[in-house]
Design a protein around this motif. Sequence first.
Motif, PDB file in Angstrom:
ATOM      1  N   TYR A 182      79.429 -22.254 -59.782  1.00  0.00           N
ATOM      2  CA  TYR A 182      78.441 -21.668 -58.867  1.00  0.00           C
ATOM      3  C   TYR A 182      77.016 -21.968 -59.335  1.00  0.00           C
ATOM      4  CZ  TYR A 182      81.705 -19.044 -55.976  1.00  0.00           C
ATOM      5  OH  TYR A 182      82.686 -18.685 -55.088  1.00  0.00           O
ATOM      6  N   THR A 215      74.800 -15.155 -60.795  1.00  0.00           N
ATOM      7  CA  THR A 215      74.777 -16.609 -60.924  1.00  0.00           C
ATOM      8  C   THR A 215      74.106 -17.242 -59.715  1.00  0.00           C
ATOM      9  OG1 THR A 215      76.792 -16.549 -62.242  1.00  0.00           O
ATOM     10  CG2 THR A 215      76.206 -18.654 -61.272  1.00  0.00           C
ATOM     11  N   ARG A 216      74.460 -16.785 -58.532  1.00  0.00           N
ATOM     12  CA  ARG A 216      73.862 -17.335 -57.305  1.00  0.00           C
ATOM     13  C   ARG A 216      72.357 -17.100 -57.248  1.00  0.00           C
ATOM     14  NH1 ARG A 216      78.473 -15.677 -52.865  1.00  0.00           N
ATOM     15  NH2 ARG A 216      79.820 -17.463 -53.256  1.00  0.00           N
ATOM     16  N   PRO A 274      81.899 -19.149 -62.718  1.00  0.00           N
ATOM     17  CA  PRO A 274      80.450 -18.944 -62.698  1.00  0.00           C
ATOM     18  C   PRO A 274      79.674 -20.230 -62.972  1.00  0.00           C
ATOM     19  CG  PRO A 274      81.502 -17.117 -63.813  1.00  0.00           C
ATOM     20  CD  PRO A 274      82.575 -18.143 -63.562  1.00  0.00           C
ATOM     21  N   GLU A 281      87.499 -17.931 -57.159  1.00  0.00           N
ATOM     22  CA  GLU A 281      88.275 -18.262 -55.965  1.00  0.00           C
ATOM     23  C   GLU A 281      89.491 -19.037 -56.427  1.00  0.00           C
ATOM     24  OE1 GLU A 281      86.238 -19.862 -52.570  1.00  0.00           O
ATOM     25  OE2 GLU A 281      84.370 -18.918 -53.191  1.00  0.00           O
ATOM     26  N   VAL A 309      79.119 -13.279 -60.010  1.00  0.00           N
ATOM     27  CA  VAL A 309      78.914 -14.253 -58.926  1.00  0.00           C
ATOM     28  C   VAL A 309      77.513 -14.095 -58.348  1.00  0.00           C
ATOM     29  CG1 VAL A 309      79.609 -14.906 -56.582  1.00  0.00           C
ATOM     30  CG2 VAL A 309      81.344 -14.480 -58.322  1.00  0.00           C
ATOM     31  N   GLU A 310      77.134 -12.874 -58.041  1.00  0.00           N
ATOM     32  CA  GLU A 310      75.816 -12.640 -57.445  1.00  0.00           C
ATOM     33  C   GLU A 310      74.690 -12.993 -58.411  1.00  0.00           C
ATOM     34  OE1 GLU A 310      75.269 -12.118 -54.241  1.00  0.00           O
ATOM     35  OE2 GLU A 310      77.449 -12.298 -54.097  1.00  0.00           O
ATOM     36  N   GLY A 366      74.291 -24.426 -57.307  1.00  0.00           N
ATOM     37  CA  GLY A 366      72.989 -23.907 -56.897  1.00  0.00           C
ATOM     38  C   GLY A 366      71.823 -24.582 -57.592  1.00  0.00           C
ATOM     39  N   ARG A 374      87.002 -21.849 -58.685  1.00  0.00           N
ATOM     40  CA  ARG A 374      85.556 -21.743 -58.919  1.00  0.00           C
ATOM     41  C   ARG A 374      85.264 -20.749 -60.037  1.00  0.00           C
ATOM     42  NH1 ARG A 374      82.803 -22.405 -52.963  1.00  0.00           N
ATOM     43  NH2 ARG A 374      83.646 -24.481 -52.648  1.00  0.00           N
TER      44      ARG A 374
END
Length: 65
Positions: A46, A12-13, A43, A36, A9-10, A50, A41
């Motif tokens: 996300y 990807t963000r 990757p 989630e 997640v991080e 973004g 949700r």
Amino acid sequence: MATRVRGIVEATRRNDIKELTRLLDQDPSLVNVVIEEDRKRTPLLYAAMGGHVDACRLLLGRGAD
């Protein structure tokens, strides 16, 4: 597993392609992990939210759906 999910997640963000590649090399199943559960949700979602085109390409190339 929770640490790897948080990591993807991080990465990807941040659009961190190097880290995404490393994580997916270690565990290819992360490409479609549901992050989630109530919102379904992944990757890829996300990355798309973004505007991270490179991350989207990488995830799609690894089989994201």
